[in-house]
Motif scaffolding. Sequence first.
Motif, PDB file in Angstrom:
ATOM      1  N   PRO A 240      -3.278 -49.786 100.830  1.00 21.88           N
ATOM      2  CA  PRO A 240      -3.810 -49.733  99.454  1.00 21.88           C
ATOM      3  C   PRO A 240      -2.716 -49.729  98.391  1.00 21.88           C
ATOM      4  N   ILE A 241      -1.566 -49.126  98.738  1.00 19.94           N
ATOM      5  CA  ILE A 241      -0.460 -49.072  97.777  1.00 19.94           C
ATOM      6  C   ILE A 241       0.136 -50.465  97.579  1.00 19.94           C
ATOM      7  N   MET A 242       0.255 -51.217  98.694  1.00 18.76           N
ATOM      8  CA  MET A 242       0.822 -52.563  98.608  1.00 18.76           C
ATOM      9  C   MET A 242      -0.103 -53.530  97.877  1.00 18.76           C
ATOM     10  N   HIS A 243      -1.373 -53.194  97.808  1.00 15.21           N
ATOM     11  CA  HIS A 243      -2.341 -54.107  97.189  1.00 15.21           C
ATOM     12  C   HIS A 243      -2.946 -53.524  95.914  1.00 15.21           C
ATOM     13  N   LEU A 244      -2.144 -52.795  95.154  1.00 15.72           N
ATOM     14  CA  LEU A 244      -2.622 -52.265  93.873  1.00 15.72           C
ATOM     15  C   LEU A 244      -3.092 -53.411  92.997  1.00 15.72           C
ATOM     16  N   ALA A 245      -4.233 -53.237  92.362  1.00 14.71           N
ATOM     17  CA  ALA A 245      -4.795 -54.319  91.548  1.00 14.71           C
ATOM     18  C   ALA A 245      -5.166 -53.791  90.167  1.00 14.71           C
ATOM     19  N   GLY A 246      -5.450 -54.738  89.273  1.00 11.14           N
ATOM     20  CA  GLY A 246      -5.875 -54.389  87.925  1.00 11.14           C
ATOM     21  C   GLY A 246      -4.736 -54.386  86.933  1.00 11.14           C
ATOM     22  N   SER A 247      -4.989 -53.800  85.773  1.00 14.33           N
ATOM     23  CA  SER A 247      -3.991 -53.736  84.707  1.00 14.33           C
ATOM     24  C   SER A 247      -2.895 -52.740  85.069  1.00 14.33           C
ATOM     25  N   ILE A 248      -1.833 -52.748  84.286  1.00 14.54           N
ATOM     26  CA  ILE A 248      -0.743 -51.802  84.533  1.00 14.54           C
ATOM     27  C   ILE A 248      -1.232 -50.361  84.433  1.00 14.54           C
ATOM     28  N   PRO A 249      -2.018 -49.979  83.407  1.00 14.13           N
ATOM     29  CA  PRO A 249      -2.530 -48.603  83.358  1.00 14.13           C
ATOM     30  C   PRO A 249      -3.368 -48.244  84.590  1.00 14.13           C
ATOM     31  N   ALA A 250      -4.145 -49.225  85.089  1.00 15.37           N
ATOM     32  CA  ALA A 250      -4.972 -48.968  86.274  1.00 15.37           C
ATOM     33  C   ALA A 250      -4.089 -48.730  87.499  1.00 15.37           C
ATOM     34  N   LYS A 251      -3.020 -49.521  87.635  1.00 14.36           N
ATOM     35  CA  LYS A 251      -2.099 -49.338  88.766  1.00 14.36           C
ATOM     36  C   LYS A 251      -1.409 -47.979  88.685  1.00 14.36           C
ATOM     37  N   ILE A 252      -1.000 -47.599  87.480  1.00 17.83           N
ATOM     38  CA  ILE A 252      -0.319 -46.310  87.301  1.00 17.83           C
ATOM     39  C   ILE A 252      -1.252 -45.164  87.655  1.00 17.83           C
ATOM     40  N   ALA A 253      -2.524 -45.289  87.246  1.00  9.86           N
ATOM     41  CA  ALA A 253      -3.507 -44.249  87.554  1.00  9.86           C
ATOM     42  C   ALA A 253      -3.675 -44.094  89.065  1.00  9.86           C
ATOM     43  N   GLN A 254      -3.729 -45.218  89.782  1.00  6.58           N
ATOM     44  CA  GLN A 254      -3.867 -45.165  91.245  1.00  6.58           C
ATOM     45  C   GLN A 254      -2.626 -44.543  91.884  1.00  6.58           C
ATOM     46  N   LEU A 255      -1.438 -44.894  91.352  1.00  6.93           N
ATOM     47  CA  LEU A 255      -0.200 -44.335  91.896  1.00  6.93           C
ATOM     48  C   LEU A 255      -0.121 -42.827  91.664  1.00  6.93           C
ATOM     49  N   LYS A 256      -0.556 -42.386  90.496  1.00  5.37           N
ATOM     50  CA  LYS A 256      -0.523 -40.945  90.196  1.00  5.37           C
ATOM     51  C   LYS A 256      -1.389 -40.168  91.179  1.00  5.37           C
ATOM     52  N   GLU A 257      -2.521 -40.752  91.518  1.00  5.37           N
ATOM     53  CA  GLU A 257      -3.415 -40.088  92.472  1.00  5.37           C
ATOM     54  C   GLU A 257      -2.799 -40.078  93.869  1.00  5.37           C
ATOM     55  N   THR A 258      -2.203 -41.198  94.249  1.00  5.04           N
ATOM     56  CA  THR A 258      -1.631 -41.321  95.592  1.00  5.04           C
ATOM     57  C   THR A 258      -0.385 -40.470  95.757  1.00  5.04           C
ATOM     58  N   LEU A 259       0.471 -40.419  94.738  1.00  2.00           N
ATOM     59  CA  LEU A 259       1.766 -39.734  94.840  1.00  2.00           C
ATOM     60  C   LEU A 259       1.760 -38.346  94.218  1.00  2.00           C
ATOM     61  N   ALA A 260       0.587 -37.774  94.009  1.00  2.00           N
ATOM     62  CA  ALA A 260       0.478 -36.475  93.322  1.00  2.00           C
ATOM     63  C   ALA A 260       1.307 -35.384  93.997  1.00  2.00           C
ATOM     64  N   SER A 261       1.466 -35.474  95.308  1.00  2.00           N
ATOM     65  CA  SER A 261       2.183 -34.426  96.038  1.00  2.00           C
ATOM     66  C   SER A 261       3.685 -34.671  96.122  1.00  2.00           C
ATOM     67  N   SER A 262       4.156 -35.782  95.569  1.00  2.00           N
ATOM     68  CA  SER A 262       5.585 -36.114  95.648  1.00  2.00           C
ATOM     69  C   SER A 262       6.235 -35.981  94.280  1.00  2.00           C
TER      70      SER A 262
END
Length: 460
Positions: A240-262
């Motif tokens: 899912p990380i390699m296939h982030l889709a959508g606008s830049i804000p949408a990608k950042i939102a997904q990354l924040k959720e995925t990397l919240a513990s790092s």
Amino acid sequence: MAIVKPSLAKGTRDFSPTEMEKRDFIFSTLKTVFTKYGYREIQTPSFENLQTLTGKYGDEGDKLIFKILNSGDYLAKAPTNLLTEKESVPLIPHIAEKALRYDLTVPFARYVVMHQHEIVLPFKRFQIQPVWRADRPQRGRYREFYQCDVDVVGSESLLNEAEFVLIYQEALSSLGLTDFTIKLNNRKILSGIAEILGKPTLLVPMTVAIDKLDKIGIEGVDNELLSRGFSENDLEKLRPIMHLAGSIPAKIAQLKETLASSAIGMQGIEEIETVLGYVERMTADTFPLDHFIDLDVTLARGLNYYTGCIFEVKTNEVTMGSIGGGGRYDDLTGMFGLKGLTGVGISFGADRIYDVMEELGLFPTSTVQSTKVLLSNFDKLAELYALPLLQKLRTAGVAAEIYPTSAKLKKQLAYADAKNIPYVILIGEEEIKSGLLSLKDMQSGEQRRLNESDLVALLT
């Protein structure tokens, strides 16, 4: 003396006058943009001390450095025991003390250290010079080629990264490119991904694999990751990380959720947001942020080198590899004893940009024209009459030349046509008597008669 058949050394090229005019157009355009952003040009020697370059590019890079044999009897000072060895590597330092530069980065680091008491930090420089690599020549890869680097050292501000985005946008647009993508990523985001997978020590193998996504596809990436110590469960989390889709804000939102513990991953996201915020602030009235920028977490070029933001630029108008790239690095000058000096830099692939512009027909016609007017030469009297006018034109800033020997008109016009000279001044017996010279437009074929002053005024 035996006649030697002329040939080029493998991996090198000649450039015709037309090609040089086009290349100079690219370089002058880039220099104009770099200067506008406060960067100043430096140059370093074509060759460096071999020890300056050795050990900076890894074992494979060291093999590609062109060594220069010492002048004179280069074997005279070589240890005799090494002369009988089959392995030549130990002999090299004794017979070659210099080498052609491999890139512009290591010479730049050397320059900064040697001139540290003269330069003002942050130091902003650009450099456009050839480099040499003993690589295997192939299509699009040469042993001698130009690099165009822009770097700033001595500043941690992410405003520098934002301005590099704008430099790419302005420079490529000024060259006529209209559809290109500036890809951004951050080394800390990649570290965060490895961390949440529980494989922080496998950061480099992971990023080397995912950086090949465009070339070998998802299946190829999966196979490479499995061979490097990752499990099927790791791949499920990574896809899912390699296939982030959508606008830049949408990608950042997904990354924040995925990397919240790092913590390091979140720091990388924050740096990306800061850079994009600066860019948006400076370009809000010009173009939308998503128009030419993309966040690509699979981008990992030069991972062992970069420590923060990473750049890569691709054109979408022509099938071509990257036409630019760069990133943030720490301790660039540490290799020469000056520790803790951070910096960030980008480069332009001049040869690839040339190929793109050539394919798209983007070079303006003015770049392939040097002489603006040719003065004809029919006989000695006409030649002597033309010489003062020739210098008047040059003094007025007009690129002018005279046909060097008397010849028939057809031959002189063919010369002008071959060199794309737009005007020819015809000076015959009638023109000399009347003082009215005939100006021929080579494109339309029209001719008109003018006196010298009007002629000079028209051509300036």
